[in-house]
Design a protein around this motif. Structure first.
Motif: not given
Length: 184
Positions: A65-78
């Motif tokens: 929810g609103a807390d989702g903006h507190q996390v950096a999300w990276i969509a990548e192949d490691i």
């Protein structure tokens, strides 16, 4: 989803061994895991989740929810990712054991070495030697702590290791090896 945990207690316990809650954390292969939310609940200020699946990351972000903006999300192949910064804690609950090809493990380790500073911590959880040989229909590599240490190579000190039995959603038990390393 055979690795899913409703409550990421083993990961939180491993992260707590690394020191203060002010430390930055990157969760490798975190996908739709609940770990990011648990870290936000602990009031951690610098949480990043990397996963190959944008869909899984979106599910986790929406769930927060609103807390989702507190996390950096990276969509990548490691195995193709080039870190743009460093984190104090590298957490991998179940990606490394899927890297059965040497070149994929080498690419993973290049990213790890770039992303973890001196004195930083690396948490690796992989299938133990008595764990399954496949997961979700994919082959895996199984490790003892010495095997994970050998993969990381020089420059990482093994601080703690332990085994965990994880119950899958289907009720099967899977043996995991957990290791906490520090970069020296």
């Amino acid at each position: 989803m055979s690795w899913f945990q409703a409550d990421p207690v083993p990961s939180l316990q491993a992260i707590s061994l690394c020191g203060p809650r002010s430390l930055s954390v990157i969760d490798i292969g975190g996908g739709a895991s609940r770990l990011a939310g648990a870290l936000v609940d602990q009031r951690r200020q610098d949480v990043t989740v990397l996963d190959i699946s944008q869909r899984a990351l979106t599910l986790a972000r929406v769930r927060l929810g609103a807390d989702g903006h507190q996390v950096a999300w990276i969509a990548e192949d490691i195995t193709r990712w080039q870190p743009h910064r460093q984190w104090d804690i590298w957490h991998d609950r179940a990606v490394f054991h899927f890297l059965t090809e040497k070149q994929d493990r080498q690419a993973y380790l290049r990213a790890l070495r770039s992303a973890v500073p001196k004195a930083g911590h690396v948490i690796l959880a992989s299938f133990a030697l008595k764990g399954p040989e496949t997961c979700s229909g994919l082959p895996v590599r199984r490790y003892a702590p010495e095997g994970l240490q050998a993969e990381l190579g020089e420059g990482f000190e093994l601080l703690h290791s332990w085994e965990e039995s994880h119950a899958t959603p289907a009720g099967n038990m899977q043996a995991f090896t957990w290791c906490l390393f520090q970069r020296v």
